[in-house]
Structures are given as C-alpha cells and as structure tokens.
Design a protein around this motif. Sequence first.
Motif: not given
Length: 228
Positions: A43-64
């Motif tokens: 749980x800890x490894x997966x949750x931390x690994x998803x942090x970059x996704x959660x922080x940066x993937x919104x920019x894809x929608x914003x820039x779109x």
Amino acid sequence: MILVELRKAVDTRAGAALPVTIGVLVVAVTGVQLAFADDRTWVSVVANAQQPVSVLVPLIGLLLVTGEWSQRTGLTTFVLVPARSRVVVAKFVAASVLSVVVSVVGFLITFVMLIGSEWEFSWSVVVQLVLVNWLTTMFGTSFGLLLWYSAPAIVVYYVVPFVWTFVGRLAPGLESVSPWLDLGQSRMPLAAPGVAAREWAQLLTSSLLWIAVPAALGTLRLNRSDLS
C-alpha cells in the motif's frame, strides 16, 4: 470529437512530455522507496508511486482546455463545433481517459518493479487511487476552463488549494469543516483500504466545491463570451 481532443492533448511539446515525465518519476519514487525506505508495504509503495501521477496528470487536462487560447485554436474549434458545451464535454471526457490511462501505466510500472517482493494486492486501493487521479484531473481541467490561460490557471490550481489547506488547519473553527471543503484533505483516506462513509461524503462535498463549481462557471463564461 473526443479523439480530436485526445490528439490535441499530446500534440504539443508540453502535452507529450508530461506523460513521459510522470513515468520517469514513478520509476524514481518506487526505486528510492524500495532501496532506502523502512516502510516497503504494498500500500505504501503504490500510494507513493502514484503521487507524481496525482500531482502532474491534472496539467494534461488543464493544458488541453487552455490550449484553445494559448495556441489560438479556439476560434477554429468553435466555428467547426458551434455547440460550445459539446466541446467542453469532449475535453472533460478526453482528460478523463488520459487520467485513467496514465494511472494504469503508473500502476503497471510499479507492479513490474515489485516483482520478486512480497506484497498483497488490493483492488480497492487501486480503484481509489485511480479515482483520486481522476478527481485531481477534473480539478485541473475545471480551473483551466474557468481561467482560459495556462499560466494563471496553473498558479491558481497549485496555490489556492495550498493556501486553503493552510488556513483551514490554522484558523480557529475551520479545522472541523476543512475536510468537507478541502479536496486535498478529503482524498487522503483513499490511499488506504477501508474508507468510511463519512470520508466518502467529505470527498463528495469537496469535489463539488473545487470541480463542479469552477466547471459550471467556466462553461457559463465560455457560452457568453465572444471569441476572436
């Protein structure tokens, strides 16, 4: 129309670089935790690994969304599709698809790096983290729709929630209501199994505040504006 918006999302240098950057950061975060951290639970490894996704993937929608103005394609888009609400829906659907795809790829990268380790898989955590990434993507897309231009939208997206979280934790009387109005706080329980009904309710109310309201105001502004 959705396919067109998907192509727009990755048709710029920033749009193409973001998924690659996210993938590299997922590898880096997972590798560092597996190599040096004391807590190496699944749980800890997966949750931390998803942090970059959660922080940066919104920019894809914003820039779109903001790309229609920064790339000066808005007039062409809305001449070809006069029903502006249809374009808005297509952009949100495209951003949703990209959010899920990037999240799944992030999970696959982490799972591959965990091969050979002892870990317990949890579908509930996977689904919850995908939901978190989708919500943050909708958050970024909504602010892009509200503000139109990339620079102010990015600043507002990152700064305003941070300030609200800071004030909510320090101001007397706001600490108890902050989880109901702060998407950053309300999404934190989703990084682990066993989310309570109260926590789901807090996620719903904060999502309505930070996603539905900006999206509605942005759509209203777009429908009432003269594009040139």
